[in-house]
Design an enzyme around this catalytic site. Structure first.
Site, PDB file in Angstrom:
ATOM      1  N   ARG A  99     -17.083 -55.617 -38.213  1.00 11.91           N
ATOM      2  CA  ARG A  99     -15.774 -56.092 -37.755  1.00 11.91           C
ATOM      3  C   ARG A  99     -15.534 -57.517 -38.227  1.00 11.91           C
ATOM      4  O   ARG A  99     -16.485 -58.288 -38.367  1.00 11.91           O
ATOM      5  CB  ARG A  99     -15.695 -56.077 -36.210  1.00 11.91           C
ATOM      6  CG  ARG A  99     -15.849 -54.724 -35.599  1.00 11.91           C
ATOM      7  CD  ARG A  99     -14.708 -53.792 -36.000  1.00 11.91           C
ATOM      8  NE  ARG A  99     -13.472 -54.149 -35.362  1.00 11.91           N
ATOM      9  CZ  ARG A  99     -12.957 -53.506 -34.326  1.00 11.91           C
ATOM     10  NH1 ARG A  99     -13.571 -52.467 -33.810  1.00 11.91           N
ATOM     11  NH2 ARG A  99     -11.819 -53.891 -33.802  1.00 11.91           N
ATOM     12  N   ASN A 115     -23.333 -64.475 -43.423  1.00 12.54           N
ATOM     13  CA  ASN A 115     -23.136 -63.028 -43.575  1.00 12.54           C
ATOM     14  C   ASN A 115     -23.876 -62.586 -44.819  1.00 12.54           C
ATOM     15  O   ASN A 115     -23.914 -63.311 -45.820  1.00 12.54           O
ATOM     16  CB  ASN A 115     -21.637 -62.734 -43.740  1.00 12.54           C
ATOM     17  CG  ASN A 115     -21.351 -61.268 -43.991  1.00 12.54           C
ATOM     18  OD1 ASN A 115     -21.875 -60.387 -43.309  1.00 12.54           O
ATOM     19  ND2 ASN A 115     -20.514 -60.981 -44.984  1.00 12.54           N
ATOM     20  N   HIS A 117     -23.772 -59.789 -47.712  1.00 17.98           N
ATOM     21  CA  HIS A 117     -22.800 -58.850 -48.278  1.00 17.98           C
ATOM     22  C   HIS A 117     -23.416 -58.196 -49.518  1.00 17.98           C
ATOM     23  O   HIS A 117     -24.021 -58.897 -50.349  1.00 17.98           O
ATOM     24  CB  HIS A 117     -21.515 -59.597 -48.649  1.00 17.98           C
ATOM     25  CG  HIS A 117     -20.424 -58.698 -49.151  1.00 17.98           C
ATOM     26  ND1 HIS A 117     -19.632 -57.946 -48.302  1.00 17.98           N
ATOM     27  CD2 HIS A 117     -20.020 -58.408 -50.407  1.00 17.98           C
ATOM     28  CE1 HIS A 117     -18.780 -57.237 -49.020  1.00 17.98           C
ATOM     29  NE2 HIS A 117     -18.991 -57.496 -50.299  1.00 17.98           N
TER      30      HIS A 117
END
Ligand code: GAR
Length: 222
Positions: A99, A115, A117
């Protein structure tokens, strides 16, 4: 950025949505003495995520916060943020979280959220595993990889901390490519969190600098 108090281990909150293999990589790196951090909370937004079992098996404070149990998206977001704050997190790690979080998170943890990725950003930004890997395969790129970046309100657009590259092989499927990239995520993410633990991640003119780190030693397993 995000230096823990003198002598204290970096306090890390990890947000997951699924398998939790990157969470496991962090758990294992801590157990192996490669990472001087404490995972103070694991927050998952799906009740059936295998990552929840991993977190519980490791004895971590584990929270499942499912969107449908909250009146609004904002209330859900806020409840998860409160958990991270109440546990005194120094750093928030999005490890397969599916999210987009509200700006309240980046305000609460400015330059203290990262994050992982599964692409070499800025290529193939914006999707969730396995879309970035599928898009890389479809585009015919010959080198793919993963990125650990600072989370800002620009989705997948925050300053890049580290990347690892892998080859795309002629007979790759999305699965084989994703697995090759994932192995690099498991190497890269604990390394980056350790840099934060050492307080050596610096933001200079919008770019991340990690003094003393030589990219050639970690950027590729090609
Ligand atoms: C990983 O490949 C991660 O890079 C990706 O989800 C997977 C989670 O795996 N993240 C994204 O796609 C974020 N845009 P895991 O649950 O086994 O760590």
């Amino acid at each position: 950025m995000s230096t823990p108090a003198q002598g204290a281990a970096l306090r890390v909150a990890v947000l997951i949505s699924g398998r939790g293999s990157n969470l496991q990589a962090l758990i294992d790196a801590i157990a192996d003495g490669q990472l001087a951090a404490d995972i103070v909370a694991v927050i998952c937004n799906h009740s059936d995520a295998p990552g929840v079992e991993r977190a519980e098996a490791a004895g971590l404070a584990t929270y499942v916060a499912v969107r449908r149990d909250f009146a609004s998206r904002a209330a859900h977001d806020e409840a998860m943020l409160r958990i991270a704050q109440e546990h005194g997190a120094d750093l928030v790690v999005l490890a397969g979280f599916d999210r987009i979080l509200s700006p309240a998170w980046t305000q609460a943890f400015p330059n203290r959220m990262i994050n992982v990725h599964p692409s070499l950003l800025p290529a193939f930004a914006g999707g969730i595993n396995p879309k970035p890997q599928a898009d890389a395969l479809a585009a015919g790129v010959k080198i793919a990889g993963c990125t650990v970046h600072i989370v800002t309100d620009d989705v997948d657009g925050g300053p890049i901390v580290a990347q690892a590259a892998v080859p795309v092989l002629p007979d790759d499927t999305v699965d084989t490519l994703a697995n090759r990239i994932l192995a690099q995520e498991h190497r890269l993410l604990p390394l980056v969190v350790q840099w934060f633990a050492e307080g050596c991640v610096r933001l200079e003119n919008g770019r991340i600098v990690v003094p003393g780190v030589v990219p050639a030693r970690w950027w590729s397993e090609v």
